[in-house]
Design a protein around this motif. Sequence first.
Motif, PDB file in Angstrom:
ATOM      1  N   GLY A 141      21.236  48.633 -14.052  1.00 55.91           N
ATOM      2  CA  GLY A 141      21.345  47.987 -12.750  1.00 55.91           C
ATOM      3  C   GLY A 141      20.134  48.302 -11.900  1.00 55.91           C
ATOM      4  O   GLY A 141      19.372  49.226 -12.194  1.00 55.91           O
ATOM      5  N   MET A 157      19.167  41.617  -6.842  1.00 52.83           N
ATOM      6  CA  MET A 157      19.822  42.712  -7.548  1.00 52.83           C
ATOM      7  C   MET A 157      20.389  42.205  -8.869  1.00 52.83           C
ATOM      8  O   MET A 157      20.602  41.006  -9.050  1.00 52.83           O
ATOM      9  N   THR A 159      23.236  43.797 -12.171  1.00 51.15           N
ATOM     10  CA  THR A 159      24.018  44.919 -12.666  1.00 51.15           C
ATOM     11  C   THR A 159      24.576  44.602 -14.044  1.00 51.15           C
ATOM     12  O   THR A 159      24.917  43.461 -14.338  1.00 51.15           O
ATOM     13  N   ARG A 160      24.623  45.619 -14.877  1.00 48.59           N
ATOM     14  CA  ARG A 160      25.212  45.500 -16.211  1.00 48.59           C
ATOM     15  C   ARG A 160      26.427  46.398 -16.364  1.00 48.59           C
ATOM     16  O   ARG A 160      27.111  46.338 -17.374  1.00 48.59           O
ATOM     17  N   GLU A 161      26.657  47.266 -15.371  1.00 47.96           N
ATOM     18  CA  GLU A 161      27.837  48.119 -15.343  1.00 47.96           C
ATOM     19  C   GLU A 161      28.350  48.170 -13.915  1.00 47.96           C
ATOM     20  O   GLU A 161      27.559  48.068 -12.970  1.00 47.96           O
ATOM     21  N   ASP A 163      29.131  48.977 -10.302  1.00 47.96           N
ATOM     22  CA  ASP A 163      28.542  49.840  -9.264  1.00 47.96           C
ATOM     23  C   ASP A 163      27.123  50.306  -9.561  1.00 47.96           C
ATOM     24  O   ASP A 163      26.544  51.050  -8.748  1.00 47.96           O
ATOM     25  N   ALA A 164      26.515  49.875 -10.664  1.00 48.28           N
ATOM     26  CA  ALA A 164      25.175  50.374 -10.994  1.00 48.28           C
ATOM     27  C   ALA A 164      24.154  49.960  -9.943  1.00 48.28           C
ATOM     28  O   ALA A 164      23.410  50.797  -9.410  1.00 48.28           O
ATOM     29  N   SER A 165      24.087  48.680  -9.624  1.00 52.62           N
ATOM     30  CA  SER A 165      23.098  48.226  -8.646  1.00 52.62           C
ATOM     31  C   SER A 165      23.433  48.743  -7.248  1.00 52.62           C
ATOM     32  O   SER A 165      22.537  49.033  -6.452  1.00 52.62           O
ATOM     33  N   LYS A 166      24.721  48.871  -6.949  1.00 54.70           N
ATOM     34  CA  LYS A 166      25.121  49.348  -5.618  1.00 54.70           C
ATOM     35  C   LYS A 166      24.686  50.798  -5.389  1.00 54.70           C
ATOM     36  O   LYS A 166      24.249  51.153  -4.285  1.00 54.70           O
TER      37      LYS A 166
END
Length: 230
Positions: A141, A157, A159-161, A163-166
């Motif tokens: 992410g 942004m 994400t691959r999981e 909350d990763a990018s957050k």
Amino acid sequence: MRVAWLEPGMPFPDPRKADPSGLVAVGGELTTPTLLEAYSRGIFPWYEKAPILWFSPDPRMVLLPERLHVSRSLQRTLRRGLFELKLDTAFEQVIRACAIAPRRGQFGTWLNRDMIRAYCALHAEGYAHSAEAWREGRLVGGMYGVSLGGVFYGESMFTREPDASKTALVRLIDQIRAWGFALFDCQIHTPNAERFGATEWPRGDFLDALSKALRAPTRRGRWSFDEAKP
């Protein structure tokens, strides 16, 4: 309303005179000097196919770093330390992942080949940065944006999981707050930006605040997170 056509090297028109959609100008080029001028005036490129479209929306979605809101569930994720968070170690990987990330209600991407090349050039010059979430050696992410003066302009942004990018975003905003940044520009309203505490500002208010924030020196070059104090 008539929108200006930009020839290479021409200055941008006043963004306060954008059309109702926020469109300021059409044409121009995606060189580093042109992009830096655009961002310094509160303008950004947003298009899928040529010609280039330049926008300064009204209202503008803006987050004050000191007003970042982090949900309790995301706080728990941060405390668990699921991800290794880094800055500027995989900028091109991040922007390419953003380009192919699925977005609800959208088809295709505005991050075309020319845009990717242009932002990678900005990164090479020390003006564009990535915040990344890694897990077991995999990039899972992150996000990227542009930095000038005391402003960070968030761009995209992925994400691959969960909350990763957050988590990468929260860590980035905590860091720029520590560095004294005044504004985190989210550009347009999204539910995600609102959840983090961003609010809609009249364009004139944003441009006035931008002018003040740009008086700060630009933190140019490769970024890294400050070491946590014991």
